[in-house]
Enzyme design. Structure first.
Site, PDB file in Angstrom:
ATOM      1  N   LEU A 124       0.841  -1.197   0.000  1.00  0.00           N
ATOM      2  CA  LEU A 124       0.000   0.000   0.000  1.00  0.00           C
ATOM      3  C   LEU A 124       0.881   1.254   0.000  1.00  0.00           C
ATOM      4  CD1 LEU A 124      -2.892  -0.913   2.458  1.00  0.00           C
ATOM      5  CD2 LEU A 124      -2.512  -1.574   0.079  1.00  0.00           C
ATOM      6  N   ALA A 125       0.666   2.085  -0.995  1.00  0.00           N
ATOM      7  CA  ALA A 125       1.511   3.275  -1.125  1.00  0.00           C
ATOM      8  C   ALA A 125       0.760   4.409  -1.803  1.00  0.00           C
ATOM      9  CB  ALA A 125       2.764   2.926  -1.928  1.00  0.00           C
ATOM     10  N   TYR A 131      46.199  16.914 -11.243  1.00  0.00           N
ATOM     11  CA  TYR A 131      45.028  16.350 -11.932  1.00  0.00           C
ATOM     12  C   TYR A 131      45.480  15.338 -12.966  1.00  0.00           C
ATOM     13  CZ  TYR A 131      41.131  15.583 -14.999  1.00  0.00           C
ATOM     14  OH  TYR A 131      40.164  14.964 -15.751  1.00  0.00           O
ATOM     15  N   ALA A 135      54.326  17.551  -7.867  1.00  0.00           N
ATOM     16  CA  ALA A 135      53.232  18.423  -7.424  1.00  0.00           C
ATOM     17  C   ALA A 135      52.840  19.377  -8.549  1.00  0.00           C
ATOM     18  CB  ALA A 135      53.676  19.223  -6.212  1.00  0.00           C
ATOM     19  N   ARG A 189      38.024   9.671  -8.823  1.00  0.00           N
ATOM     20  CA  ARG A 189      36.763   9.627  -9.561  1.00  0.00           C
ATOM     21  C   ARG A 189      36.621   8.339 -10.363  1.00  0.00           C
ATOM     22  NH1 ARG A 189      36.981  14.918 -12.860  1.00  0.00           N
ATOM     23  NH2 ARG A 189      35.090  14.002 -13.736  1.00  0.00           N
ATOM     24  N   ARG A 237       1.950  14.701   6.546  1.00  0.00           N
ATOM     25  CA  ARG A 237       2.845  15.180   7.612  1.00  0.00           C
ATOM     26  C   ARG A 237       4.323  15.221   7.216  1.00  0.00           C
ATOM     27  NH1 ARG A 237       0.775  11.442  12.286  1.00  0.00           N
ATOM     28  NH2 ARG A 237      -0.182  10.377  10.514  1.00  0.00           N
ATOM     29  N   ARG A 287      60.344  24.591 -21.149  1.00  0.00           N
ATOM     30  CA  ARG A 287      60.095  25.841 -20.437  1.00  0.00           C
ATOM     31  C   ARG A 287      61.061  26.890 -20.955  1.00  0.00           C
ATOM     32  NH1 ARG A 287      62.704  23.056 -15.200  1.00  0.00           N
ATOM     33  NH2 ARG A 287      64.868  23.663 -15.538  1.00  0.00           N
ATOM     34  N   ASN A 327      -1.281  -2.917  16.131  1.00  0.00           N
ATOM     35  CA  ASN A 327      -1.348  -3.532  14.808  1.00  0.00           C
ATOM     36  C   ASN A 327      -0.300  -2.886  13.917  1.00  0.00           C
ATOM     37  OD1 ASN A 327      -2.221  -4.657  12.344  1.00  0.00           O
ATOM     38  ND2 ASN A 327      -3.642  -2.946  12.014  1.00  0.00           N
ATOM     39  N   GLY A 329       4.202   0.766   2.037  1.00  0.00           N
ATOM     40  CA  GLY A 329       5.342   1.444   1.433  1.00  0.00           C
ATOM     41  C   GLY A 329       6.090   2.346   2.391  1.00  0.00           C
TER      42      GLY A 329
HETATM   43  C1  UD1 Z   1      -3.226   1.687   9.773  1.00  0.00           C
HETATM   44  C2  UD1 Z   1      -4.052   0.643  10.497  1.00  0.00           C
HETATM   45  C3  UD1 Z   1      -3.682   0.650  11.962  1.00  0.00           C
HETATM   46  C4  UD1 Z   1      -2.220   0.393  12.130  1.00  0.00           C
HETATM   47  C5  UD1 Z   1      -1.413   1.395  11.314  1.00  0.00           C
HETATM   48  C6  UD1 Z   1       0.035   1.016  11.320  1.00  0.00           C
HETATM   49  C7  UD1 Z   1      -6.161   0.556   9.288  1.00  0.00           C
HETATM   50  C8  UD1 Z   1      -7.565   0.957   9.263  1.00  0.00           C
HETATM   51  N1  UD1 Z   1      -5.443   0.955  10.330  1.00  0.00           N
HETATM   52  O1  UD1 Z   1      -3.609   2.942  10.297  1.00  0.00           O
HETATM   53  O2  UD1 Z   1      -4.418  -0.342  12.660  1.00  0.00           O
HETATM   54  O3  UD1 Z   1      -1.844   0.473  13.489  1.00  0.00           O
HETATM   55  O4  UD1 Z   1      -1.852   1.405   9.939  1.00  0.00           O
HETATM   56  O5  UD1 Z   1       0.795   2.025  10.709  1.00  0.00           O
HETATM   57  O6  UD1 Z   1      -5.712  -0.135   8.394  1.00  0.00           O
HETATM   58  N2  UD1 Z   1      -3.221   3.666   2.131  1.00  0.00           N
HETATM   59  C9  UD1 Z   1      -3.579   3.510   0.829  1.00  0.00           C
HETATM   60  N3  UD1 Z   1      -4.838   3.790   0.453  1.00  0.00           N
HETATM   61  C10 UD1 Z   1      -5.791   4.203   1.330  1.00  0.00           C
HETATM   62  C11 UD1 Z   1      -5.414   4.370   2.667  1.00  0.00           C
HETATM   63  C12 UD1 Z   1      -4.132   4.084   3.050  1.00  0.00           C
HETATM   64  O7  UD1 Z   1      -2.756   3.123  -0.008  1.00  0.00           O
HETATM   65  O8  UD1 Z   1      -6.915   4.430   0.906  1.00  0.00           O
HETATM   66  C13 UD1 Z   1      -1.849   3.371   2.543  1.00  0.00           C
HETATM   67  C14 UD1 Z   1      -1.109   4.587   3.048  1.00  0.00           C
HETATM   68  O9  UD1 Z   1      -0.384   5.186   1.999  1.00  0.00           O
HETATM   69  C15 UD1 Z   1      -0.178   4.001   4.086  1.00  0.00           C
HETATM   70  C16 UD1 Z   1      -0.921   2.773   4.588  1.00  0.00           C
HETATM   71  O10 UD1 Z   1      -1.904   2.481   3.618  1.00  0.00           O
HETATM   72  O11 UD1 Z   1       1.029   3.570   3.516  1.00  0.00           O
HETATM   73  C17 UD1 Z   1      -1.545   2.982   5.949  1.00  0.00           C
HETATM   74  O12 UD1 Z   1      -2.496   4.018   5.845  1.00  0.00           O
HETATM   75  P1  UD1 Z   1      -2.696   5.053   6.998  1.00  0.00           P
HETATM   76  O13 UD1 Z   1      -3.761   5.981   6.628  1.00  0.00           O
HETATM   77  O14 UD1 Z   1      -1.392   5.602   7.404  1.00  0.00           O
HETATM   78  O15 UD1 Z   1      -3.266   4.086   8.126  1.00  0.00           O
HETATM   79  P2  UD1 Z   1      -3.258   4.380   9.639  1.00  0.00           P
HETATM   80  O16 UD1 Z   1      -4.375   5.290   9.954  1.00  0.00           O
HETATM   81  O17 UD1 Z   1      -1.913   4.772  10.055  1.00  0.00           O
END
Ligand code: UD1
Ligand code: CA
Length: 475
Positions: free
Chosen positions: A26-27, A386, A400, A353, A33, A460, A189, A123
């Site tokens: 998931l990314a 060089y 040198a 280099r 932040r 020279r 979690n 990710g």
């Molecule tokens: C999530 C977990 C939480 C856990 C925490 C750990 C859920 C509901 N909660 O919370 O229990 O303790 O991770 O870090 O799963 N992302 C997507 N698509 C989306 C939403 C999120 O790709 O629609 C990705 C974000 O980019 C991120 C990851 O999923 O990499 C986690 O999402 P984030 O919103 O940070 O979840 P948390 O609220 O931190």
């Protein structure tokens, strides 16, 4: 014994791939932040993006496919990975609206074979050991498994609710939905979860958004599994850092330190002395022989091989290079793309280099720059020089201030110097040029033509002394 701090290539060999395993990363999140124009997962840790770390670890499990869910900055993320990783088993999944982690995984499911096992990674969680993931997978047979961790201050992370008697995981409660009692739980979690594709297909389709954030929570599949009577296994991480996610640059810097400390320990365990393990940075794969000594503020980058008894002085950077046994890199030296032989001395303040190759016993001193240049055994360039596009034989002394004039404004030209040549101080060697074995160049010469074996070249103006010369008067 050589060690691998990060083992090499991140491309999955398709041979030996575990046909039954697919991984979803998931990314898609924005990473607000981070306060950055760069997508969060592209921020670097030890010289590689967080996503590269995750993909590298994922590939160690030899999955059949890795599905990366992207949304914010998707084009940048894809371009970065294409430029830096093997992508043969990567599938990009676009999640246009971020409706929650459950929704993100569901978006990837159509590309996952129905008989596969599925592992879900993040990710922005860069330091999870492959071994921990394997353990999670091997526990996800009859029902899903998830990785948890104990945290002294679990902040806003999801809490693991276990049955008071049996200890089995019953559900995950998000901080925003949690009761005060649940918030007091310090088992969290990680987000990392494994189960069959069939399980996720079934349970993700049941998700609802009736929660504090109005999102599809991936975490809800756990309670849903229990409601169906499926066993759920929580696999605990040894350290919270193994599952720590990055939300801001403070957390990223903290993980960088954790990672660097680990690299430093591996170097020490392999037999290196680090004068301060907190002041060495490793950004790549290091192979190291015994009894190397690394002083403070040294950076080792890319693919670096150090022989035995190599000493690296304070403030030096070694990138993509091989350094032979017993060589001393003096302080504040930059070595990039070079092969340095045994028992050489390089620096202080030298810049070596790409394409530099030094044989045994070469000495290259302060303010010397070399590029695409070979120096034969025992040759020396002690100061302020060089050397570019040059092939220099053995036992040559380069005085040198010597400069190879390799560039005519359009083309680069080569300088060839034989063995036992003496190049006097402040010589200008206009390439293409050849100095045969045993040639001797008088100090201050500008040379444009070949010097034959054993000859002295004086290029020279002749000195004139004017006797009784009167200095100008003050008017
Ligand atoms: C999530 C977990 C939480 C856990 C925490 C750990 C859920 C509901 N909660 O919370 O229990 O303790 O991770 O870090 O799963 N992302 C997507 N698509 C989306 C939403 C999120 O790709 O629609 C990705 C974000 O980019 C991120 C990851 O999923 O990499 C986690 O999402 P984030 O919103 O940070 O979840 P948390 O609220 O931190
Ligand atoms: Ca998060």
């Amino acid at each position: 014994m050589p060690i691998n701090t990060i083992s090499s290539s991140s491309s999955a060999a398709s041979s030996g791939a575990d046909a039954a395993l697919e991984i979803v990363v998931l990314a898609a999140g924005k990473g607000t932040r981070m306060r950055s124009a760069l997508p969060k997962v592209l921020h670097g840790l030890a010289g590689r993006s967080m996503l590269e770390h995750v993909l590298h670890t994922a590939n160690q499990l030899r999955p059949k496919a890795i599905h990366v869910v992207v949304g914010h900055g998707a084009d940048d993320v894809q371009a970065h990975i294409a430029a830096n990783c093997g992508t043969d088993n990567l599938h990009w999944v676009k999640q246009t609206e971020q409706l929650g982690t459950g929704h993100a995984v569901r978006t990837a499911l159509p590309g996952v074979h129905k008989d596969s096992m599925l592992l879900i990674l993040y990710g922005d969680v860069p330091l999870t050991p492959a071994e921990l993931l394997r353990s999670c997978l091997s526990n996800a047979v009859a029902g899903p498994a998830l990785i948890t961790a104990l945290m002294p201050d679990p902040a806003q992370l999801g809490r693991i609710v276990r049955d008071a008697n049996s200890g089995t995981v019953e559900s995950i409660v998000e901080f925003k939905d949690a009761t005060p009692e649940q918030r007091a739980i310090n088992e969290i979690n990680s987000g990392i979860m494994a189960g069959s594709a069939e399980f996720f297909n079934d349970h993700l389709s049941r998700l609802k958004t009736d929660n504090a954030q109005g999102e599809y929570y991936l975490t809800d599949v756990i309670a849903s599994a229990r409601a169906d009577g499926l066993p759920v296994t929580g696999v605990a991480a040894d350290s919270p850092y193994e599952v720590a996610g990055v939300n801001d640059r403070v957390q990223l810097a903290e993980l960088e330190r954790v990672y660097q400390r680990r690299q430093a320990e591996e170097l020490m365990i392999a037999g290196a002395t680090l004068l301060d393990p907190d002041r060495v940075d490793v950004r790549g794969n290091i192979q190291i022989g015994q009894d190397c000594v690394i002083d403070v503020n040294v950076i080792l980058e890319g693919e670096v091989t150090l022989g035995a008894n190599v000493h690296i002085g304070a403030g030096s950077i070694v990138r993509d290079s091989r350094i032979g046994d017993g060589t001393v890199i003096q302080p504040h030296t930059m070595i990039d793309g070079a092969i340095v032989g045994k028992r050489c001395s390089v620096g202080p303040f030298a810049r070596i280099r790409p394409g530099s190759e030094f044989s045994e016993g070469v000495k290259v001193g302060n303010f010397v720059e070399t590029k695409k240049t070979s120096l034969g055994a025992g040759s020396k360039a002690g100061h302020l020089t060089y050397l570019g596009d040059a092939e220099i034989g053995a036992a040559v002394n380069v005085g040198a201030g010597t400069v190879t004039c390799n560039y005519d404004g359009i083309n680069k030209h080569r300088t060839n110097i034989g063995d036992d040549v003496f190049v006097g101080t402040n010589s200008t060697l206009v390439a293409p040029i050849q100095l045969d074995d045993g040639a001797f160049v008088a100090a201050g010469s500008t040379l444009t033509t070949r010097v034959a074996e054993g000859s002295l070249a004086v290029g020279r103006a002749r000195q004139r002394n004017i006797e009784g010369w009167k200095r100008p008067d003050k008017r």
